[in-house]
Design an enzyme around this catalytic site. Structure first.
Site: not given
Length: 502
Positions: A200, A234, A230, A256, A191
């Site tokens: 990220d 994460h 999506d 997701e 994450q």
């Protein structure tokens, strides 16, 4: 129409569309004209509460103009409830399919069409009775190391997106040598580190959250009804909650989150934010169909999300490429897996529809400047059709799949009953409204089965002939709760109370 308040992230149950109501009226006339009065028992009449009108379809890499036409020409009339579009934001340049998953800005301008075309598509789909959900990329920006220019002319570098984000708005995890995820057993890596070099975003940042919420609200203003989040896995579930919680009540959300054995992050962690894709269903149906097809009806009873929280699929754009599920290349077996998904009672089903490929990175057919060419379906799409790379497979139009979408609308939320299984075959009913037989064997299946369908003659709704045109000698007869069927190898048949034979 005003809808009742719905907890943020929960899809509202949509009333029957005009197309569905018209189909229902036609079915009622057919029942009256061809087989006497409809059954007096409401449990043996087509569902009228919209409980079976829940099927979505992912039209992967379809242009906005093509989706609008498909909503009018096929999706609405076939009974699909919603369509999932590919990401609409500006993205990096390049021919591969995954360029669409590397955002450069939040301008609604991409190789799939303009902002104006997107809004027109949403309006067209709504008029056809089809909701619009779109893929939302919130976890990351690009995975490019070198600076570049996006589809709509926006400049960018890996951690700098003028007017949007600077390096301070991204995670720099420092947990692995290259800041990429190395272990899915480490929740912090998953994450805060980068997914295959994708920059990220720090979704705990108020600035990042506000920017993303503004983008999602902009899409809602263009007619979007909901979002596929999506790479939700994460992002911490609390970050996703903060973002979708800022959206209007009734916004449909599906996240997701790929289930991984022994991993610390699981789909259940995200169920409070909205529905979640149950990837395990697609992986597992591939195995059970090859052995005991009837076991597909047991999927979802243990080790899965609760049915009300799950969206299920046979494949999507990722799994058809990584081989973890069946795909169009599996032909008849793929069609039968979709029949079982649409016939069952677990989860909210999503059909997938993409293009043929041999190179897993290959994008759809594009013109000289890189814009995707509008999808066109062949006259007779189906499992046995011959295809070349780039041809649109149009799974959502296959007779076996489209027929089951309509069948599901007839049976509604009736329970699974009269289950029967033998070797490579399975049969089951949905209350007194419908009955399905799946034969995944190499030989024809000839047998007599128990069914709760009312006595009468029924057409197979999975044939190319539209119900209501009359199926003559091909009809099956139900008498005293029994039906004799002859099902060719690697095919299925389905019958319902809205498709009685003349």
């Amino acid at each position: 129409m005003t809808y009742p308040p719905v907890r943020p992230g929960r899809a509202r149950r949509r009333p029957l569309t005009r197309a569905a109501l018209a189909l229902g009226a036609a079915s009622a006339l057919l029942l009256s004209a061809c087989s006497g009065s409809p059954p007096a028992d409401p449990d043996a009449s087509p569902a009228t509460d919209g409980s079976g009108h829940d099927v979505g379809v992912e039209l992967f890499q379809w242009t906005w103009d093509a989706i609008g036409r498909e909503c009018t020409d096929d999706l609405g009339p076939a009974g699909y409830a919603w369509v999932l579009t590919s990401p609409p934001q500006e993205h990096i340049l390049g021919p591969a399919w995954w360029t669409a998953y590397q955002p450069v800005s939040y301008k609604v301008e991409s190789r799939l069409g303009t902002r104006e075309q997107f809004a027109a598509m949403a309006d067209t789909c709504h008029r056809a009775g089809v909701e619009v959900r779109t893929d939302a990329i919130l976890n990351h920006m690009t995975g490019q190391d070198a600076p570049g220019t996006g589809w709509a002319g926006s400049s960018y570098s890996h951690y700098d997106y003028p007017g949007l984000y600077t390096s301070a708005d991204f995670h720099h995890c420092g947990l692995t040598p290259d800041d990429d995820i190395a272990s899915y057993l480490d929740a912090q890596q998953v994450q805060t580190c980068e997914l295959v070099n994708l920059a990220d975003l720090d979704t705990s940042s108020p600035k990042v959250r506000a920017t993303e919420v503004a983008y999602l609200k902009d899409l809602l203003s263009l007619g979007v009804d909901g979002f596929r989040i999506d790479a939700a896995k994460h992002m911490p579930a609390s970050d996703v909650a903060a973002i979708v919680g800022a959206l209007p009540a009734g916004t449909a959300i599906v996240q997701e989150v790929i289930r991984g054995s022994g991993e610390p992050i699981q789909p259940e962690d995200y169920a409070g934010n909205g529905k979640v894709f149950e990837f395990a269903w697609g992986r597992d149906v591939k195995g059970v169909l090859a052995g005991t097809p009837g076991a597909a009806l047991d999927l979802g009873k243990a080790g899965y999300l609760p049915s009300d929280d799950a969206v299920v699929f046979v494949d999507d754009h990722d799994t058809e490429r990584d081989g973890s599920t069946l795909s169009y290349a599996d032909g008849a077996e793929y069609a039968l897996a979709n029949v079982l998904m649409l016939g069952g009672a677990y989860g909210e089903p999503m059909v997938y529809s993409g293009y043929a490929f041999s190179d897993r990175d290959a994008g759809p057919v594009q013109d000289a400047r890189g814009a995707v060419v509008d999808a066109r379906c062949a006259a007779s799409p189906g499992p046995a059709a011959q295809r070349s790379d780039g041809d649109w497979v149009c799974q959502h139009r296959w007779a076996e799949i489209a027929g089951m979408v309509a069948w599901r609308g007839v049976v509604g939320d009736a329970p699974v009953v009269d289950r029967w299984g033998q070797g490579d075959a399975v049969a089951f009913g949905r209350g007194e409204r419908g009955f399905v037989v799946v034969n995944n064997g190499q030989a024809p299946l000839t047998t007599t089965l128990a069914t709760r369908l009312p006595d009468g003659r029924y057409c197979d709704v999975l044939t190319a002939a539209a119900p209501g045109t009359g199926c003559g000698d091909a009809a099956v007869r139900v008498k005293d709760g029994r039906v004799a069927v002859e099902v060719p190898a690697r095919t299925a048949q389905a019958f319902d109370v809205a498709a009685r034979a003349r």
